[in-house]
Scaffold this active site. Structure first.
Site, PDB file in Angstrom:
ATOM      1  N   THR A 121       0.783  -1.072  -0.061  1.00 40.51           N
ATOM      2  CA  THR A 121       0.019   0.101   0.087  1.00 40.51           C
ATOM      3  C   THR A 121       0.862   1.271  -0.011  1.00 40.51           C
ATOM      4  O   THR A 121       1.739   1.380   0.974  1.00 40.51           O
ATOM      5  CB  THR A 121      -0.956  -0.076   1.305  1.00 40.51           C
ATOM      6  OG1 THR A 121      -1.655  -1.273   1.192  1.00 40.51           O
ATOM      7  CG2 THR A 121      -1.747   1.344   1.268  1.00 40.51           C
ATOM      8  N   ASN A 209      -9.749   1.933   2.473  1.00 41.50           N
ATOM      9  CA  ASN A 209      -9.439   1.502   3.920  1.00 41.50           C
ATOM     10  C   ASN A 209     -10.095   2.865   4.670  1.00 41.50           C
ATOM     11  O   ASN A 209     -10.477   2.718   5.847  1.00 41.50           O
ATOM     12  CB  ASN A 209      -8.010   1.603   4.042  1.00 41.50           C
ATOM     13  CG  ASN A 209      -7.480   0.303   4.106  1.00 41.50           C
ATOM     14  OD1 ASN A 209      -8.509  -0.911   3.536  1.00 41.50           O
ATOM     15  ND2 ASN A 209      -6.317  -0.083   4.076  1.00 41.50           N
ATOM     16  N   GLY A 258      -7.876  -1.233  14.655  1.00 41.36           N
ATOM     17  CA  GLY A 258      -6.414  -1.548  14.918  1.00 41.36           C
ATOM     18  C   GLY A 258      -5.953  -2.174  13.846  1.00 41.36           C
ATOM     19  O   GLY A 258      -6.379  -1.973  12.537  1.00 41.36           O
ATOM     20  N   CYS A 261      -2.917  -1.768   8.851  1.00 43.48           N
ATOM     21  CA  CYS A 261      -3.314  -1.134   7.992  1.00 43.48           C
ATOM     22  C   CYS A 261      -4.110  -0.019   8.099  1.00 43.48           C
ATOM     23  O   CYS A 261      -3.710   1.204   8.149  1.00 43.48           O
ATOM     24  CB  CYS A 261      -4.197  -2.112   7.093  1.00 43.48           C
ATOM     25  SG  CYS A 261      -3.310  -3.336   6.296  1.00 43.48           S
ATOM     26  N   LYS A 264      -2.455   3.193  10.069  1.00 45.03           N
ATOM     27  CA  LYS A 264      -1.378   3.875   9.071  1.00 45.03           C
ATOM     28  C   LYS A 264      -1.787   4.407   8.057  1.00 45.03           C
ATOM     29  O   LYS A 264      -1.497   5.340   7.421  1.00 45.03           O
ATOM     30  CB  LYS A 264      -0.124   3.026   9.034  1.00 45.03           C
ATOM     31  CG  LYS A 264      -0.423   1.784   7.913  1.00 45.03           C
ATOM     32  CD  LYS A 264       1.109   1.314   7.715  1.00 45.03           C
ATOM     33  CE  LYS A 264       0.644   0.139   6.590  1.00 45.03           C
ATOM     34  NZ  LYS A 264       0.299   0.351   5.294  1.00 45.03           N
ATOM     35  N   LYS A 322      -7.937  -8.439  15.663  1.00 44.32           N
ATOM     36  CA  LYS A 322      -9.249  -9.106  15.336  1.00 44.32           C
ATOM     37  C   LYS A 322      -8.966 -10.744  15.257  1.00 44.32           C
ATOM     38  O   LYS A 322      -7.886 -11.104  15.352  1.00 44.32           O
ATOM     39  CB  LYS A 322     -10.130  -8.788  13.915  1.00 44.32           C
ATOM     40  CG  LYS A 322      -8.980  -9.192  12.810  1.00 44.32           C
ATOM     41  CD  LYS A 322      -9.621  -8.901  11.281  1.00 44.32           C
ATOM     42  CE  LYS A 322      -8.720  -9.103  10.221  1.00 44.32           C
ATOM     43  NZ  LYS A 322      -9.308  -8.847   9.063  1.00 44.32           N
ATOM     44  N   ARG A 329      -0.404  -5.629  15.617  1.00 39.11           N
ATOM     45  CA  ARG A 329       0.107  -4.592  15.332  1.00 39.11           C
ATOM     46  C   ARG A 329      -0.860  -3.663  15.527  1.00 39.11           C
ATOM     47  O   ARG A 329      -2.171  -3.885  14.904  1.00 39.11           O
ATOM     48  CB  ARG A 329       0.515  -4.583  14.045  1.00 39.11           C
ATOM     49  CG  ARG A 329       1.844  -5.151  13.611  1.00 39.11           C
ATOM     50  CD  ARG A 329       2.168  -5.227  12.277  1.00 39.11           C
ATOM     51  NE  ARG A 329       1.632  -6.083  11.315  1.00 39.11           N
ATOM     52  CZ  ARG A 329       2.104  -6.316  10.260  1.00 39.11           C
ATOM     53  NH1 ARG A 329       3.189  -5.660   9.514  1.00 39.11           N
ATOM     54  NH2 ARG A 329       1.527  -7.038   9.578  1.00 39.11           N
TER      55      ARG A 329
HETATM   56  P1  NAD Z   1       4.789  -7.646   6.834  1.00 39.90           P
HETATM   57  O1  NAD Z   1       5.596  -6.780   7.492  1.00 39.90           O
HETATM   58  O2  NAD Z   1       4.154  -8.703   7.153  1.00 39.90           O
HETATM   59  O3  NAD Z   1       5.898  -8.388   5.565  1.00 39.90           O
HETATM   60  C1  NAD Z   1       6.749  -7.623   5.010  1.00 39.90           C
HETATM   61  C2  NAD Z   1       7.890  -8.381   4.734  1.00 39.90           C
HETATM   62  O4  NAD Z   1       8.774  -7.765   3.535  1.00 39.90           O
HETATM   63  C3  NAD Z   1       8.925  -8.829   5.925  1.00 39.90           C
HETATM   64  O5  NAD Z   1       9.097 -10.244   6.065  1.00 39.90           O
HETATM   65  C4  NAD Z   1      10.143  -8.153   5.640  1.00 39.90           C
HETATM   66  O6  NAD Z   1      11.436  -8.828   6.203  1.00 39.90           O
HETATM   67  C5  NAD Z   1      10.121  -8.263   4.020  1.00 39.90           C
HETATM   68  N1  NAD Z   1      11.016  -7.090   3.655  1.00 39.90           N
HETATM   69  C6  NAD Z   1      11.174  -5.966   3.799  1.00 39.90           C
HETATM   70  N2  NAD Z   1      12.229  -5.170   3.072  1.00 39.90           N
HETATM   71  C7  NAD Z   1      12.700  -6.188   1.968  1.00 39.90           C
HETATM   72  C8  NAD Z   1      13.485  -6.347   1.075  1.00 39.90           C
HETATM   73  N3  NAD Z   1      14.259  -5.279   0.666  1.00 39.90           N
HETATM   74  N4  NAD Z   1      13.632  -7.427   0.547  1.00 39.90           N
HETATM   75  C9  NAD Z   1      12.935  -8.578   0.498  1.00 39.90           C
HETATM   76  N5  NAD Z   1      12.009  -8.827   1.925  1.00 39.90           N
HETATM   77  C10 NAD Z   1      11.888  -7.466   2.485  1.00 39.90           C
HETATM   78  O7  NAD Z   1       3.775  -6.658   5.998  1.00 39.90           O
HETATM   79  P2  NAD Z   1       2.407  -6.933   5.108  1.00 39.90           P
HETATM   80  O8  NAD Z   1       1.458  -6.771   6.551  1.00 39.90           O
HETATM   81  O9  NAD Z   1       2.600  -8.299   4.555  1.00 39.90           O
HETATM   82  O10 NAD Z   1       2.204  -5.798   4.405  1.00 39.90           O
HETATM   83  C11 NAD Z   1       2.856  -5.556   3.134  1.00 39.90           C
HETATM   84  C12 NAD Z   1       2.512  -4.459   2.337  1.00 39.90           C
HETATM   85  O11 NAD Z   1       1.034  -4.865   2.201  1.00 39.90           O
HETATM   86  C13 NAD Z   1       2.070  -2.950   3.104  1.00 39.90           C
HETATM   87  O12 NAD Z   1       2.331  -2.162   2.643  1.00 39.90           O
HETATM   88  C14 NAD Z   1       0.809  -3.206   3.691  1.00 39.90           C
HETATM   89  O13 NAD Z   1       0.119  -1.857   4.129  1.00 39.90           O
HETATM   90  C15 NAD Z   1      -0.010  -3.771   2.587  1.00 39.90           C
HETATM   91  N6  NAD Z   1      -1.455  -4.567   2.875  1.00 39.90           N
HETATM   92  C16 NAD Z   1      -1.268  -5.340   4.019  1.00 39.90           C
HETATM   93  C17 NAD Z   1      -2.361  -5.983   4.223  1.00 39.90           C
HETATM   94  C18 NAD Z   1      -2.507  -6.894   5.270  1.00 39.90           C
HETATM   95  O14 NAD Z   1      -3.756  -7.362   5.845  1.00 39.90           O
HETATM   96  N7  NAD Z   1      -1.503  -7.067   6.220  1.00 39.90           N
HETATM   97  C19 NAD Z   1      -3.364  -6.126   3.317  1.00 39.90           C
HETATM   98  C20 NAD Z   1      -3.480  -5.301   2.260  1.00 39.90           C
HETATM   99  C21 NAD Z   1      -2.109  -4.620   2.092  1.00 39.90           C
END
Ligand code: NAD
Length: 433
Positions: A121, A209, A258, A261, A264, A322, A329
């Protein structure tokens, strides 16, 4: 198709496994070597229903590989998804450091035409930044596509396999055709793939969101009013949610939103507005109302015990933000936990999946029970903070026998107030006297 996914968190791992499930050859990359080692052995470091089976099956079929070597993964792939974290920076904006670092490493692996997909995102304008970083490091042709992810933690595999829609922000017909081809198996039920300008796709994720979070803040505010005028928010919710223009989803009152997502993303959206001299008043109000709502249960606890909390014992059921996830987080449960710790109480917690994550933050500041009843011995009160199914129909008699004073602060409205009083509890819910 050959696909690389950078980042194996909740989004990257789910996307990678689901893309492998439809027959693609997927390499998932992470800089966290420990995580990659676990994944190679079929161990899934996060809890997400159905994910472990999906990972195991696709590893066995040789369609899902794990590595820490981004360059090699990119070299072998046509499409590269970037799904790294984009946390909140100090000023509320999205911190793009991880994404732009990942982009720079991806650039080194570009050995021919590639489609680079922003799955994280990211605010409007990020695709341009990613393009700039990469084009400074490669002479090869590539396109950057914005493909925001709408999955919900707790139902992530299902959501990815059967999305309501796939949003593709793209200005290259070649890249658009490739991404549509990749997603085609996921929209067989007729749900649309919506192509749009890159900036529109980037903004769509934040707008979605923000609207969902606004619904939550709205019903939380109505819940507060319900308590003051002797109305029942459950009844009001039904009354408004059956209106098709409104819909019943995201109208559950609680302890505030909370997760990784909403908090932030709303702040990042406000920041984008501010950078463009636009005060996003509705979004700002949703955030402010949420800050107030996070104090809802602490305020009830303080009022019930007349601020005399030091030395008391509490149980907290649920830590995840949830149900059906281990993600804590920005969980509103942690607000309650911090409040109880700061008030000098002794807290024992239980969550079916999130205990390890809580241990990493709280260490020995709190006690950890191995099941829900194990948290209740001699407590002055129980806070129900996550709507896990196993909390819905507990053995109330056993609870009464174990608690030294049977007070329940139900931050998720899992129980019926009337019946709880009949059972002998002092009961506080949200928006129902
Ligand atoms: P997360 O923190 O669970 O996972 C991110 C992963 O990326 C980590 O394992 C980290 O080690 C890895 N990483 C960081 N830098 C890296 C690099 N240079 N090379 C390789 N790996 C690297 O994050 P998430 O919850 O999966 O969210 C990822 C993105 O998707 C965010 O932008 C978030 O806003 C978005 N998003 C999340 C959700 C959700 O429900 N979690 C839903 C939709 C969108």
């Amino acid at each position: 198709m050959k696909v690389a996914v950078i980042g194996t968190g909740y989004v990257g791992l789910v996307a990678g496994s689901c893309l492998a499930e439809t027959g693609n050859e997927v390499v998932c990359v992470d800089i966290d070597a420990e995580r990659i080692e676990l994944l190679k052995q079929g161990e899934v470091p996060i809890y997400e229903p159905g994910l472990k089976e999906l990972v195991e099956r696709n590893i066995t079929k040789n369609r899902l590989l794990f590595t820490t070597d981004t360059v090699e993964a990119v070299e072998k792939s046509l499409v590269v998804f970037m799904a790294v974290q984009t946390p909140m920076d100090e000023d509320g904006s999205a911190d793009l450091r991880h994404l732009l670092e990942a982009a720079a490493t991806v650039a080194k692996g570009i050995n021919g035409y590639k489609v680079i997909v922003d799955k994280s995102t990211v605010p409007v304008g990020t695709a341009v930044k990613v393009k700039k970083v990469i084009s400074e490091l490669t002479k090869h042709k590539f396109d950057v596509v914005s493909n925001p992810e709408f999955l919900k933690e707790g139902a992530a595999v299902d959501d990815f396999m059967k999305p309501d829609r796939v949003v593709i922000g793209c200005d290259s017909p070649q890249a658009e055709a490739i991404i549509k081809d990749l997603y085609e198996p996921f929209v067989r039920t007729g749900h649309p793939m919506i192509t749009m300008k890159v900036t529109s796709a980037e903004l769509t994720k934040y707008a979605a969101n923000a609207l969902l979070a606004t619904k939550i803040s709205f019903i939380n505010e109505i819940a507060r009013l319900c308590e003051l005028v002797d109305a029942d928010v459950g009844e009001v919710r039904q009354g408004i949610g059956t209106d098709q223009r409104i819909g019943s989803a995201f109208l559950h009152p609680g302890m505030g939103f909370g997760g990784s997502c909403f908090p932030k993303d709303l702040r990042a959206l406000l920041h984008t507005g501010k950078s463009n001299d636009l005060d996003l008043q509705v979004v700002g109000a949703a955030v402010e109302a949420n800050e107030r709502q996070k104090r809802f249960i602490p305020d009830k606890i303080r009022a019930n015990f007349k601020d005399n909390l030091k030395g008391r014992r509490f149980a907290v059921w649920g830590l995840a933000f949830k149900a059906n996830t281990d993600d804590i987080r920005e969980s509103p449960a942690l607000e309650v936990l911090d409040f109880l710790i700061n008030a000098g109480t002794k807290v024992t917690v239980y969550d079916p999946q999130a205990m390890d994550n809580a241990r990493r933050i709280y260490g020995d500041k709190i006690a950890y029970a191995s099941d829900s009843y194990g948290a209740l011995e001699g407590v002055d009160g129980l806070v129900v903070a996550t709507e896990w199914n196993e909390f819905r129909r507990p053995d109330f008699q056993q609870m009464l026998d174990m608690m030294s004073s049977p007070v329940i602060f139900d931050g998720r409205n899992l129980y019926d107030p009337e019946r709880m009083r009949e059972r002998g509890f002092q009961y506080y819910g949200v928006g129902r006297k």
